[in-house]
Scaffold this active site. Structure first.
Site: not given
Ligand SMILES: NC(=O)c1ccc[n+]([C@@H]2O[C@H](COP(=O)([O-])OP(=O)(O)OC[C@H]3O[C@@H](n4cnc5c(N)ncnc54)[C@H](OP(=O)(O)O)[C@@H]3O)[C@@H](O)[C@H]2O)c1
Length: 271
Positions: A20, A43, A48, A73, A106, A134-135, A156, A183
């Site tokens: 995402w 994913d 996206y 999704k 989704h 999801s959700n 998810q 997240s």
């Molecule tokens: N189904 C849904 O409705 C839904 C909703 C939200 C998300 N998702 C899925 O879940 C995935 C993850 O969620 P998310 O993207 O919201 O957030 P997340 O994975 O909780 O956090 C991502 C953030 O953390 C940073 N980060 C990652 N690894 C790190 C580390 N080792 N040290 C420091 N910072 C780090 C990334 O920075 P950088 O990228 O700048 O390195 C980015 O800013 C999404 O990409 C998506 O595939 C699904």
């Protein structure tokens, strides 16, 4: 890598790679990097707007299709029986694949049951190896379980130390629905939590590694996102240690019931 067995027997690499907010002009490179690091579960989602680039990254990796687990999704704008079927074909075409490993609704909407009927048929046609949602809150899952033919194999949802979804986890366990955490790093907020910093110090790991390991020991599929290769490696390096029960319990106890994302009951509920 550790694997989660879904209710239909399909094995899922528990650590997946979230895409995402990875813009399509860099998603090809980022996904190819992630696969090179070792990720085998990617994913994405129609929402996206990066499925084409994700597909290119997958092809460029050179890893065999059957070694990868690819999730996409149904966009909230495409609910309904025929719309769902059409949206699924569009996603397949954009990804450049002839099947996905998991197809999810989704976000819940009033037409969940109709959309699910289409997704059940997609599953029976073998174009998706597993299907889920999801959700979904418990009440959304109840509706599908009562009115559908197939129980979703995955849900998810948002999950991190400040939102540990206690009742939903219990409900999903009873119905053999696998838990997948989005997240998991609380979009960066976990790094400020002092208790996690202390646990990280004790295990000589980073806070990200502690939280990803916490998810795996909860039995969850977990989907951290990063565009940074060194962080991809860091987040992948979680299979050589175990958190003890006391530390698992103290992470559970951080729960504040706070979300970084939207509440599924309101965000697209009526749109
Ligand atoms: N189904 C849904 O409705 C839904 C909703 C939200 C998300 N998702 C899925 O879940 C995935 C993850 O969620 P998310 O993207 O919201 O957030 P997340 O994975 O909780 O956090 C991502 C953030 O953390 C940073 N980060 C990652 N690894 C790190 C580390 N080792 N040290 C420091 N910072 C780090 C990334 O920075 P950088 O990228 O700048 O390195 C980015 O800013 C999404 O990409 C998506 O595939 C699904």
């Amino acid at each position: 890598m550790e694997y989660k067995k879904l209710s239909n027997g399909v094995m899922v690499p528990m650590l997946g790679f979230g895409t995402w907010k990875i813009p399509s002009d860099i998603a090809e490179d980022v996904v190819a990097d992630a696969i090179e690091v070792g990720y085998r579960h990617i994913d994405t989602a129609a929402l996206y707007e990066n499925e084409e680039a994700v597909g290119r990254g997958i092809r460029r990796s050179g890893v065999k299709r059957e070694e990868l687990f690819v999730v996409t999704k149904l966009n909230h704008a495409d609910h309904g029986y025929q719309n769902t079927k059409d949206a699924f074909e569009t996603s397949l075409r954009k990804l450049g694949l002839d099947y996905v490993d998991l197809y999810l609704i989704h976000w819940p909407k009033p037409l969940n049951v109709e959309s699910w009927r289409a997704i059940e048929e997609i599953y029976l046609s073998k174009k998706a190896r597993a299907i889920g949602v999801s959700n979904f809150h418990i009440h959304h899952l109840e509706e599908l379980i009562q009115q559908g033919q197939i129980v979703p194999m995955v849900n998810q949802v948002e999950f991190h130390p400040y939102l540990t979804q206690v009742q939903l986890r219990e409900y999903m366990k009873i119905h053999y629905i696998a838990f997948s955490s989005w997240s998991p790093l609380q979009r960066g907020k976990i790094f400020e939590i002092v208790e996690l910093q202390e646990i990280a110090k004790k295990y000589q790991k980073t806070v990200a590694q502690i939280v990803i390991r916490y998810n795996i020991q909860c039995g969850h599929i977990v989907l951290p996102k990063t565009i940074t290769k060194s962080r991809m490696e860091e987040n992948f390096n979680v299979f050589n240690f175990n958190l003890n029960q006391e530390d698992m319990d103290s992470i559970h106890a951080l729960n504040k019931q706070t979300r970084v994302g939207s509440d599924p009951d309101t965000v697209y509920a009526k749109k």
